[in-house]
Motif scaffolding. Structure first.
Motif, PDB file in Angstrom:
ATOM      1  N   ALA A  92      43.322  39.399  28.605  1.00 19.34           N
ATOM      2  CA  ALA A  92      42.112  39.398  29.430  1.00 19.34           C
ATOM      3  C   ALA A  92      40.959  38.731  28.699  1.00 19.34           C
ATOM      4  O   ALA A  92      40.161  37.995  29.300  1.00 19.34           O
ATOM      5  CB  ALA A  92      41.748  40.832  29.810  1.00 19.34           C
ATOM      6  N   SER A  93      40.867  38.956  27.399  1.00 18.62           N
ATOM      7  CA  SER A  93      39.820  38.322  26.593  1.00 18.62           C
ATOM      8  C   SER A  93      40.000  36.811  26.545  1.00 18.62           C
ATOM      9  O   SER A  93      39.030  36.053  26.695  1.00 18.62           O
ATOM     10  CB  SER A  93      39.837  38.913  25.185  1.00 18.62           C
ATOM     11  N   CYS A  94      41.241  36.370  26.360  1.00 19.91           N
ATOM     12  CA  CYS A  94      41.518  34.926  26.316  1.00 19.91           C
ATOM     13  C   CYS A  94      41.169  34.255  27.644  1.00 19.91           C
ATOM     14  O   CYS A  94      40.657  33.124  27.660  1.00 19.91           O
ATOM     15  CB  CYS A  94      42.992  34.685  25.985  1.00 19.91           C
ATOM     16  N   GLU A  95      41.439  34.941  28.745  1.00 14.31           N
ATOM     17  CA  GLU A  95      41.171  34.373  30.064  1.00 14.31           C
ATOM     18  C   GLU A  95      39.716  34.535  30.494  1.00 14.31           C
ATOM     19  O   GLU A  95      39.287  33.923  31.479  1.00 14.31           O
ATOM     20  CB  GLU A  95      42.066  35.032  31.112  1.00 14.31           C
ATOM     21  N   GLY A  96      38.987  35.389  29.782  1.00 12.02           N
ATOM     22  CA  GLY A  96      37.607  35.650  30.173  1.00 12.02           C
ATOM     23  C   GLY A  96      37.481  36.450  31.455  1.00 12.02           C
ATOM     24  O   GLY A  96      36.506  36.306  32.199  1.00 12.02           O
ATOM     25  N   LEU A  97      38.462  37.340  31.723  1.00  8.64           N
ATOM     26  CA  LEU A  97      38.405  38.183  32.919  1.00  8.64           C
ATOM     27  C   LEU A  97      37.255  39.177  32.789  1.00  8.64           C
ATOM     28  O   LEU A  97      37.213  39.977  31.856  1.00  8.64           O
ATOM     29  CB  LEU A  97      39.719  38.940  33.101  1.00  8.64           C
ATOM     30  N   LYS A  98      36.350  39.155  33.728  1.00  4.93           N
ATOM     31  CA  LYS A  98      35.163  40.001  33.658  1.00  4.93           C
ATOM     32  C   LYS A  98      35.346  41.317  34.398  1.00  4.93           C
ATOM     33  O   LYS A  98      34.510  42.219  34.277  1.00  4.93           O
ATOM     34  CB  LYS A  98      33.959  39.261  34.263  1.00  4.93           C
ATOM     35  N   ASN A  99      36.405  41.422  35.189  1.00  7.12           N
ATOM     36  CA  ASN A  99      36.555  42.597  36.063  1.00  7.12           C
ATOM     37  C   ASN A  99      37.730  43.484  35.683  1.00  7.12           C
ATOM     38  O   ASN A  99      38.203  44.269  36.493  1.00  7.12           O
ATOM     39  CB  ASN A  99      36.708  42.147  37.521  1.00  7.12           C
ATOM     40  N   LYS A 104      36.455  45.819  40.496  1.00  4.96           N
ATOM     41  CA  LYS A 104      36.657  46.197  39.097  1.00  4.96           C
ATOM     42  C   LYS A 104      38.016  46.883  38.978  1.00  4.96           C
ATOM     43  O   LYS A 104      38.218  47.950  39.574  1.00  4.96           O
ATOM     44  CB  LYS A 104      35.544  47.117  38.617  1.00  4.96           C
ATOM     45  N   VAL A 105      38.927  46.269  38.242  1.00  2.00           N
ATOM     46  CA  VAL A 105      40.280  46.808  38.095  1.00  2.00           C
ATOM     47  C   VAL A 105      40.363  47.555  36.767  1.00  2.00           C
ATOM     48  O   VAL A 105      40.087  46.982  35.695  1.00  2.00           O
ATOM     49  CB  VAL A 105      41.335  45.691  38.153  1.00  2.00           C
ATOM     50  N   VAL A 106      40.736  48.823  36.829  1.00  2.00           N
ATOM     51  CA  VAL A 106      40.810  49.685  35.640  1.00  2.00           C
ATOM     52  C   VAL A 106      42.262  50.094  35.437  1.00  2.00           C
ATOM     53  O   VAL A 106      42.917  50.563  36.380  1.00  2.00           O
ATOM     54  CB  VAL A 106      39.926  50.938  35.799  1.00  2.00           C
ATOM     55  N   PHE A 107      42.742  49.937  34.214  1.00  2.00           N
ATOM     56  CA  PHE A 107      44.089  50.402  33.870  1.00  2.00           C
ATOM     57  C   PHE A 107      43.971  51.678  33.051  1.00  2.00           C
ATOM     58  O   PHE A 107      43.203  51.750  32.089  1.00  2.00           O
ATOM     59  CB  PHE A 107      44.844  49.340  33.072  1.00  2.00           C
ATOM     60  N   PHE A 108      44.752  52.676  33.437  1.00  5.74           N
ATOM     61  CA  PHE A 108      44.778  53.959  32.733  1.00  5.74           C
ATOM     62  C   PHE A 108      45.705  53.817  31.526  1.00  5.74           C
ATOM     63  O   PHE A 108      46.917  53.960  31.639  1.00  5.74           O
ATOM     64  CB  PHE A 108      45.267  55.031  33.695  1.00  5.74           C
ATOM     65  N   GLY A 109      45.146  53.496  30.372  1.00  2.00           N
ATOM     66  CA  GLY A 109      45.928  53.335  29.145  1.00  2.00           C
ATOM     67  C   GLY A 109      46.313  54.696  28.602  1.00  2.00           C
ATOM     68  O   GLY A 109      45.461  55.449  28.123  1.00  2.00           O
ATOM     69  N   PRO A 129      33.627  53.011  44.831  1.00  2.00           N
ATOM     70  CA  PRO A 129      34.103  52.079  45.867  1.00  2.00           C
ATOM     71  C   PRO A 129      34.450  50.694  45.362  1.00  2.00           C
ATOM     72  O   PRO A 129      35.270  50.003  45.983  1.00  2.00           O
ATOM     73  CB  PRO A 129      32.927  52.030  46.852  1.00  2.00           C
ATOM     74  N   GLU A 130      33.892  50.289  44.240  1.00  2.00           N
ATOM     75  CA  GLU A 130      34.167  48.945  43.711  1.00  2.00           C
ATOM     76  C   GLU A 130      35.414  48.885  42.842  1.00  2.00           C
ATOM     77  O   GLU A 130      35.811  47.817  42.369  1.00  2.00           O
ATOM     78  CB  GLU A 130      32.955  48.447  42.907  1.00  2.00           C
ATOM     79  N   VAL A 131      36.094  50.038  42.629  1.00  2.00           N
ATOM     80  CA  VAL A 131      37.162  50.139  41.638  1.00  2.00           C
ATOM     81  C   VAL A 131      38.546  50.117  42.296  1.00  2.00           C
ATOM     82  O   VAL A 131      38.775  50.757  43.328  1.00  2.00           O
ATOM     83  CB  VAL A 131      37.009  51.423  40.792  1.00  2.00           C
ATOM     84  N   ILE A 132      39.467  49.370  41.674  1.00  2.00           N
ATOM     85  CA  ILE A 132      40.907  49.539  41.888  1.00  2.00           C
ATOM     86  C   ILE A 132      41.437  50.202  40.625  1.00  2.00           C
ATOM     87  O   ILE A 132      41.384  49.604  39.543  1.00  2.00           O
ATOM     88  CB  ILE A 132      41.628  48.204  42.132  1.00  2.00           C
ATOM     89  N   PHE A 133      41.905  51.424  40.732  1.00  2.00           N
ATOM     90  CA  PHE A 133      42.363  52.176  39.564  1.00  2.00           C
ATOM     91  C   PHE A 133      43.879  52.105  39.499  1.00  2.00           C
ATOM     92  O   PHE A 133      44.574  52.439  40.471  1.00  2.00           O
ATOM     93  CB  PHE A 133      41.903  53.627  39.648  1.00  2.00           C
ATOM     94  N   ALA A 138      43.530  42.111  38.819  1.00  2.00           N
ATOM     95  CA  ALA A 138      42.181  41.662  38.484  1.00  2.00           C
ATOM     96  C   ALA A 138      41.999  40.180  38.823  1.00  2.00           C
ATOM     97  O   ALA A 138      40.943  39.764  39.325  1.00  2.00           O
ATOM     98  CB  ALA A 138      41.892  41.916  37.013  1.00  2.00           C
ATOM     99  N   ARG A 139      43.029  39.368  38.563  1.00  2.00           N
ATOM    100  CA  ARG A 139      42.941  37.938  38.882  1.00  2.00           C
ATOM    101  C   ARG A 139      42.826  37.734  40.394  1.00  2.00           C
ATOM    102  O   ARG A 139      42.094  36.853  40.855  1.00  2.00           O
ATOM    103  CB  ARG A 139      44.184  37.218  38.357  1.00  2.00           C
ATOM    104  N   ARG A 140      43.551  38.548  41.163  1.00  2.00           N
ATOM    105  CA  ARG A 140      43.591  38.361  42.617  1.00  2.00           C
ATOM    106  C   ARG A 140      42.403  39.004  43.338  1.00  2.00           C
ATOM    107  O   ARG A 140      42.180  38.727  44.527  1.00  2.00           O
ATOM    108  CB  ARG A 140      44.886  38.960  43.179  1.00  2.00           C
ATOM    109  N   ASN A 141      41.679  39.871  42.637  1.00  2.00           N
ATOM    110  CA  ASN A 141      40.563  40.588  43.261  1.00  2.00           C
ATOM    111  C   ASN A 141      39.307  40.443  42.403  1.00  2.00           C
ATOM    112  O   ASN A 141      38.820  41.430  41.829  1.00  2.00           O
ATOM    113  CB  ASN A 141      40.915  42.068  43.439  1.00  2.00           C
TER     114      ASN A 141
END
Length: 378
Positions: free
Chosen positions: A161-168, A139-144, A89-93, A132-135
């Motif tokens: 994402a690392s440079c911005e420090g995005l945690k989600n 937890k936003v997951v990208f299918f690589g 439920p916490e995921v945007i895939f 991820a920035r907007r939510n």
């Protein structure tokens, strides 16, 4: 050449077809004993059928369709793991569109979306970053997913994402590489291959040097090719010329796009973010050493397998193919799509049983779409 029409010129195509016919005759090839040329890339498979090259080339030449479709070679267990993540439920895939309808053992991503999972189609990993920035509370997951063609963009997204420090933000990494499965095919004593048409988009990233083992260790020619009809015909002719002259080399027909050394910026991003997995499962080929990529420990916070304790970092599940499904045999060139007992019966574009009927680069989809494929089915 400046315009696409120049790569589809009928007179030039006729000249190339005549030259191909001559070389096939020089090699003594016949319909009963043809020259076998594998086009590795699924994009080439579709181009061959879209433009009718399989019907225009002489009967002494047979195209073998290789495993060059990253959606098609993804094992069903990895689709199941995607769905397991997506249904939290916490995921945007997020995923590219061509993976939405690939069946897992119980359902596809699009069916999971219909069941209520928050699954969204994106056109780039940058779209997933923006989500991820907007939510920040999700937890936003990208299918690589993909070969070396799409690997750099995912790597750059992780770096950002690392440079911005995005945690989600995290990536469920299923990126794979082209050379290892080619070696597996060449080591298979049941495969009869005389030469290769090499992938154009992959080579745009990695260059031509990674294919040098093919002529060096196996004595087979390979020609990196573009995707227009004249590109493919010229590449086939270049392979036949090498065979007739007793040569085996890496040649680059697609030099207008593919530099022999590859793209240094893309290669640097790949090397910074990923490392080879010890092994990775390919549908139809099994486990292949060092054929998949995983996210390096310095970017572990962005690895969905670590975040959700799933995949190769957890217990592996072996998933059997659906009964009667011959995706593995088709992907390795052992049979043609219409030889699969499910083709056009239990497996159609509307209700696909295997990924080869779903993907925009799948061989079964090409046979179904571009004429002659439905004979004996409708």
């Amino acid at each position: 050449m400046k315009y696409v029409d120049e790569f589809r010129d009928p007179k030039a195509a006729q000249a190339l077809l005549k030259a191909i016919e001559g070389k096939v005759a020089d090699l003594g090839a016949t319909q009963e004993n043809p020259v076998h040329i594998m086009e590795i890339c699924g994009g080439h498979t579709h181009a061959i059928f879209r433009h009718g090259l399989d019907k225009l080339t002489p009967p002494g030449l047979e195209f073998i369709h290789g495993p060059g479709c990253p959606v098609c070679v993804l094992p069903m267990s990895r689709v199941d793991e995607c769905i397991e993540i997506a249904e939290r439920p916490e995921v945007i895939f997020t995923t590219f569109g061509d993976a939405m309808r690939v069946p897992g053992t119980k359902k596809s991503l699009i069916q999971a979306k219909a069941d209520g999972a928050d699954i969204r189609m994106v056109y780039s990993p940058l779209d997933a970053l923006e989500l991820a920035r907007r939510n920040p509370d999700r937890k936003v997951v990208f299918f690589g997913l993909g070969f070396e063609t799409t690997t750099p963009s995912t790597a750059l997204a992780i770096q950002q994402a690392s440079c911005e420090g995005l945690k989600n933000f995290s990536v469920f990494c299923n990126h794979i590489t082209v050379p290892p499965p080619i070696k597996v095919l060449l080591d298979d004593p049941h495969m009869v291959l005389d030469g290769f048409v090499g992938p154009g988009h992959v080579s745009m990233v990695i260059g031509t040097k990674p294919y040098e083992f093919i002529p060096r260790d196996y004595g087979k020619p390979i020609v990196v090719a573009g995707f227009e009809p004249l590109d493919l015909l010229q590449s086939v002719l270049m392979v036949l010329v090498q065979l007739s002259e007793g040569r085996a080399e890496v040649e680059n027909q697609y030099a207008r796009i593919v530099p022999d050394e590859g793209n240094p910026v893309s290669i640097a991003a790949i090397e910074d973010v990923y490392e080879p997995r010890p092994t990775f499962e390919w549908r139809g080929l099994g486990e292949i050493d060092a054929s998949g990529l995983r996210i390096r420990s310095k970017y572990r916070a962005f690895d969905a397998e670590e975040v959700f304790d799933i995949g190769y970092g957890a217990a592996r599940r072996v998933v059997e193919e659906p009964e009667g499904c011959a995706c593995g045999e088709v992907m390795t060139g052992r049979i043609k799509p219409m030889e699969c007992p499910q083709f056009g019966k239990g497996c159609t574009p509307e209700m696909p049983l295997g990924a080869l009927m779903v993907s925009s680069e799948g061989a079964c989809a090409a046979y179904w779409q571009y004429g002659g494929a439905r004979q004996g089915v409708d």
